[in-house]
Design a protein around this motif. Structure first.
Motif, PDB file in Angstrom:
ATOM      1  N   ALA A 188      43.617  39.407  30.252  1.00 44.04           N
ATOM      2  CA  ALA A 188      43.876  38.018  30.643  1.00 44.04           C
ATOM      3  C   ALA A 188      45.102  37.939  31.532  1.00 44.04           C
ATOM      4  CB  ALA A 188      44.075  37.160  29.399  1.00 44.04           C
ATOM      5  N   HIS A 189      45.177  36.867  32.290  1.00 42.84           N
ATOM      6  CA  HIS A 189      46.320  36.663  33.179  1.00 42.84           C
ATOM      7  C   HIS A 189      47.627  36.552  32.394  1.00 42.84           C
ATOM      8  CE1 HIS A 189      43.980  36.190  36.808  1.00 42.84           C
ATOM      9  NE2 HIS A 189      43.162  35.368  36.165  1.00 42.84           N
ATOM     10  N   ALA A 190      47.561  36.246  31.153  1.00 37.96           N
ATOM     11  CA  ALA A 190      48.776  36.103  30.343  1.00 37.96           C
ATOM     12  C   ALA A 190      49.581  37.390  30.310  1.00 37.96           C
ATOM     13  CB  ALA A 190      48.421  35.669  28.940  1.00 37.96           C
ATOM     14  N   SER A 245      56.405  33.677  42.777  1.00 34.33           N
ATOM     15  CA  SER A 245      55.972  32.802  41.684  1.00 34.33           C
ATOM     16  C   SER A 245      54.839  33.476  40.922  1.00 34.33           C
ATOM     17  CB  SER A 245      55.487  31.459  42.242  1.00 34.33           C
ATOM     18  OG  SER A 245      54.280  31.649  42.963  1.00 34.33           O
ATOM     19  N   GLN A 246      54.498  32.925  39.768  1.00 32.55           N
ATOM     20  CA  GLN A 246      53.400  33.476  38.987  1.00 32.55           C
ATOM     21  C   GLN A 246      52.106  33.442  39.785  1.00 32.55           C
ATOM     22  OE1 GLN A 246      52.687  31.625  35.206  1.00 32.55           O
ATOM     23  NE2 GLN A 246      50.996  32.988  34.711  1.00 32.55           N
ATOM     24  N   GLU A 247      51.878  32.380  40.533  1.00 35.07           N
ATOM     25  CA  GLU A 247      50.667  32.275  41.339  1.00 35.07           C
ATOM     26  C   GLU A 247      50.627  33.354  42.419  1.00 35.07           C
ATOM     27  OE1 GLU A 247      52.691  29.522  40.769  1.00 35.07           O
ATOM     28  OE2 GLU A 247      51.417  28.772  39.152  1.00 35.07           O
ATOM     29  N   GLU A 248      51.770  33.609  43.036  1.00 36.27           N
ATOM     30  CA  GLU A 248      51.832  34.646  44.069  1.00 36.27           C
ATOM     31  C   GLU A 248      51.614  36.036  43.473  1.00 36.27           C
ATOM     32  OE1 GLU A 248      54.905  32.704  47.307  1.00 36.27           O
ATOM     33  OE2 GLU A 248      55.713  33.414  45.389  1.00 36.27           O
ATOM     34  N   LEU A 249      52.177  36.268  42.276  1.00 39.73           N
ATOM     35  CA  LEU A 249      51.955  37.541  41.603  1.00 39.73           C
ATOM     36  C   LEU A 249      50.476  37.718  41.256  1.00 39.73           C
ATOM     37  CD1 LEU A 249      55.032  37.647  39.191  1.00 39.73           C
ATOM     38  CD2 LEU A 249      54.667  39.047  41.225  1.00 39.73           C
ATOM     39  N   LEU A 250      49.859  36.656  40.771  1.00 41.23           N
ATOM     40  CA  LEU A 250      48.436  36.723  40.439  1.00 41.23           C
ATOM     41  C   LEU A 250      47.586  36.947  41.689  1.00 41.23           C
ATOM     42  CD1 LEU A 250      48.214  33.904  37.744  1.00 41.23           C
ATOM     43  CD2 LEU A 250      48.082  36.374  37.376  1.00 41.23           C
ATOM     44  N   SER A 251      47.996  36.374  42.791  1.00 38.58           N
ATOM     45  CA  SER A 251      47.279  36.577  44.048  1.00 38.58           C
ATOM     46  C   SER A 251      47.366  38.039  44.481  1.00 38.58           C
ATOM     47  CB  SER A 251      47.838  35.663  45.134  1.00 38.58           C
ATOM     48  OG  SER A 251      47.239  35.939  46.371  1.00 38.58           O
ATOM     49  N   GLN A 252      48.565  38.611  44.385  1.00 41.32           N
ATOM     50  CA  GLN A 252      48.719  40.033  44.721  1.00 41.32           C
ATOM     51  C   GLN A 252      47.876  40.891  43.801  1.00 41.32           C
ATOM     52  OE1 GLN A 252      52.527  41.827  45.093  1.00 41.32           O
ATOM     53  NE2 GLN A 252      53.108  40.594  46.850  1.00 41.32           N
ATOM     54  N   ARG A 253      47.879  40.555  42.538  1.00 44.19           N
ATOM     55  CA  ARG A 253      47.071  41.277  41.561  1.00 44.19           C
ATOM     56  C   ARG A 253      45.611  41.284  41.993  1.00 44.19           C
ATOM     57  NH1 ARG A 253      44.499  38.680  36.551  1.00 44.19           N
ATOM     58  NH2 ARG A 253      43.367  40.437  35.720  1.00 44.19           N
ATOM     59  N   SER A 254      45.104  40.146  42.328  1.00 42.24           N
ATOM     60  CA  SER A 254      43.704  40.013  42.714  1.00 42.24           C
ATOM     61  C   SER A 254      43.396  40.821  43.976  1.00 42.24           C
ATOM     62  CB  SER A 254      43.366  38.541  42.932  1.00 42.24           C
ATOM     63  OG  SER A 254      42.042  38.402  43.359  1.00 42.24           O
TER      64      SER A 254
END
Length: 157
Positions: free
Chosen positions: A41-43, A121-130
């Motif tokens: 999960a993203h958590a 930001s968390q959103e930017e980190l999640l974007s990089q992850r993806s």
């Protein structure tokens, strides 16, 4: 004929080794504490410390570099040893696929090298992850498909 069989067997064995390297790169991406966790999960991403993420990014970079070096050595061997067995047209197809895989590896290495985690930001980190998840998954798929098609041809020989 025995020399040709030895070349074929060596290529097939190297494919098995490369598959292990592909798995290592994939595992670097999918490890529960990895930088870009593919299966959790993203958590887990948001709860990791920046130091942990930076270390996992470094480990991912090493895994990609290791895979890239192994592929380049393997491709070099194939491009020298297989032309007499494959003929001109199959050799051209092989070299084209090798170039495509090398280009994909270069993109992955650049993506990981250019990744900066600080201040995101968390959103930017999640974007990089993806983005990294997609790139690594694509490389794993392309390499595995390439090895499978080569092995089919070599086994037929």
């Amino acid at each position: 004929m025995s020399d040709e069989l030895a070349v074929i067997n060596k290529v097939i064995e190297e494919h098995r080794a490369i598959k292990r390297h592909v798995k290592l790169a994939g595992d670097s991406v999918s490890d529960i504490e990895a930088l870009f966790d593919l299966r959790k999960a993203h958590a887990a991403w948001s709860q990791s410390s920046l130091e942990t993420l930076s270390e996992k990014l470094r480990q991912l970079q090493q895994a990609i570099s290791f895979l890239d070096e192994g592929l380049r050595n393997h491709f070099s061997f194939e491009e020298k040893a297989l032309p007499p067995l494959l003929g001109e047209l199959l050799t051209r197809a092989l070299v084209l696929q090798h170039r495509e895989i090398r280009a994909e590896m270069d993109k992955a290495k650049k993506m990981v090298t250019d990744s900066k985690l600080e201040g995101l930001s968390q959103e930017e980190l999640l974007s990089q992850r993806s983005q990294m998840q997609q790139r690594i998954s694509h490389i794993c798929q392309v390499v595995e498909e390439h090895a499978a098609s080569e092995e089919t041809i070599l086994k037929m020989m």
